[in-house]
Design a protein around this motif. Sequence first.
Motif, PDB file in Angstrom:
ATOM      1  N   ASP A  77       0.867  -1.175   0.000  1.00 13.53           N
ATOM      2  CA  ASP A  77       0.000   0.000   0.000  1.00 13.53           C
ATOM      3  C   ASP A  77       0.905   1.227   0.000  1.00 13.53           C
ATOM      4  O   ASP A  77       1.644   1.462   0.957  1.00 13.53           O
ATOM      5  CB  ASP A  77      -0.894  -0.029   1.239  1.00 13.53           C
ATOM      6  CG  ASP A  77      -1.954   1.047   1.241  1.00 13.53           C
ATOM      7  OD1 ASP A  77      -1.597   2.219   1.008  1.00 13.53           O
ATOM      8  OD2 ASP A  77      -3.120   0.733   1.505  1.00 13.53           O
ATOM      9  N   HIS A 105      -1.721  -1.498  -3.640  1.00 10.35           N
ATOM     10  CA  HIS A 105      -2.802  -0.567  -3.302  1.00 10.35           C
ATOM     11  C   HIS A 105      -2.337   0.816  -3.706  1.00 10.35           C
ATOM     12  O   HIS A 105      -1.290   1.281  -3.261  1.00 10.35           O
ATOM     13  CB  HIS A 105      -3.085  -0.574  -1.793  1.00 10.35           C
ATOM     14  CG  HIS A 105      -4.061  -1.592  -1.372  1.00 10.35           C
ATOM     15  ND1 HIS A 105      -4.474  -1.718  -0.082  1.00 10.35           N
ATOM     16  CD2 HIS A 105      -4.740  -2.545  -2.064  1.00 10.35           C
ATOM     17  CE1 HIS A 105      -5.350  -2.694   0.015  1.00 10.35           C
ATOM     18  NE2 HIS A 105      -5.514  -3.213  -1.170  1.00 10.35           N
ATOM     19  N   HIS A 117      -6.782   7.828   2.188  1.00 16.53           N
ATOM     20  CA  HIS A 117      -7.201   7.173   0.947  1.00 16.53           C
ATOM     21  C   HIS A 117      -7.908   8.131  -0.010  1.00 16.53           C
ATOM     22  O   HIS A 117      -9.091   7.997  -0.291  1.00 16.53           O
ATOM     23  CB  HIS A 117      -8.096   5.964   1.246  1.00 16.53           C
ATOM     24  CG  HIS A 117      -7.382   4.858   1.933  1.00 16.53           C
ATOM     25  ND1 HIS A 117      -6.773   3.854   1.249  1.00 16.53           N
ATOM     26  CD2 HIS A 117      -7.174   4.616   3.248  1.00 16.53           C
ATOM     27  CE1 HIS A 117      -6.210   3.021   2.107  1.00 16.53           C
ATOM     28  NE2 HIS A 117      -6.436   3.473   3.337  1.00 16.53           N
ATOM     29  N   GLU A 137      -7.906   1.730  -3.214  1.00 14.05           N
ATOM     30  CA  GLU A 137      -8.658   1.566  -1.977  1.00 14.05           C
ATOM     31  C   GLU A 137      -9.255   2.918  -1.574  1.00 14.05           C
ATOM     32  O   GLU A 137      -8.545   3.812  -1.149  1.00 14.05           O
ATOM     33  CB  GLU A 137      -7.713   1.040  -0.891  1.00 14.05           C
ATOM     34  CG  GLU A 137      -8.389   0.608   0.351  1.00 14.05           C
ATOM     35  CD  GLU A 137      -7.442  -0.010   1.351  1.00 14.05           C
ATOM     36  OE1 GLU A 137      -7.950  -0.638   2.284  1.00 14.05           O
ATOM     37  OE2 GLU A 137      -6.208   0.133   1.218  1.00 14.05           O
ATOM     38  N   TYR A 142     -12.297   3.274   0.421  1.00 16.04           N
ATOM     39  CA  TYR A 142     -13.434   2.941   1.275  1.00 16.04           C
ATOM     40  C   TYR A 142     -14.047   4.152   1.964  1.00 16.04           C
ATOM     41  O   TYR A 142     -15.222   4.139   2.311  1.00 16.04           O
ATOM     42  CB  TYR A 142     -13.074   1.880   2.308  1.00 16.04           C
ATOM     43  CG  TYR A 142     -11.942   2.265   3.227  1.00 16.04           C
ATOM     44  CD1 TYR A 142     -12.161   3.096   4.316  1.00 16.04           C
ATOM     45  CD2 TYR A 142     -10.664   1.785   2.993  1.00 16.04           C
ATOM     46  CE1 TYR A 142     -11.122   3.450   5.150  1.00 16.04           C
ATOM     47  CE2 TYR A 142      -9.630   2.134   3.826  1.00 16.04           C
ATOM     48  CZ  TYR A 142      -9.853   2.967   4.916  1.00 16.04           C
ATOM     49  OH  TYR A 142      -8.817   3.316   5.740  1.00 16.04           O
TER      50      TYR A 142
END
Length: 155
Positions: free
Chosen positions: A55, A81, A92, A121, A123
């Motif tokens: 990530d 990611h 994010h 990602e 979310y």
Amino acid sequence: EDLLRFHLESLLKAADGGPTMVAVEFEPGHHWDSWKSLQGVFQEFNHPLLGCNFDISHAACADEALPETLVEALPRVRNLHFEDIRGRHHEHLVPGRGDLPLPKILTALADKGYKGAVTVELYNHSHRGEAALQETRDWFLQHAPGLLRQEVASR
């Protein structure tokens, strides 16, 4: 730590029989909190199916140099990611909305011929999911169309 290693060993034994790979992810504030912290795991287990989910925002929050750390990790990267952050705040963001060196990261990936999985990602954008997805897709079309895949996963 022993419990993590016990379960990782069990996962790797289960993966030996099929096409499954195991990817661990480092995250600041957790036991494995940086790319550097995973090195001991890879040395200890030395298993060909063991890799990492890298990530880029976690690496930035762990104050690791990007893209250099990612390039070092590429032989172990099973999934990347890809998102953006501002400062070292793990939020994010849609690519291009933060201050990560995304062009340098993309250049490094292209130079190394990375063809692996890339996921975004987002979310924390569920309240505007469709718009965030479209903005992300547009960003990739402009900056890295070769990383876009036709397959779409949903959950």
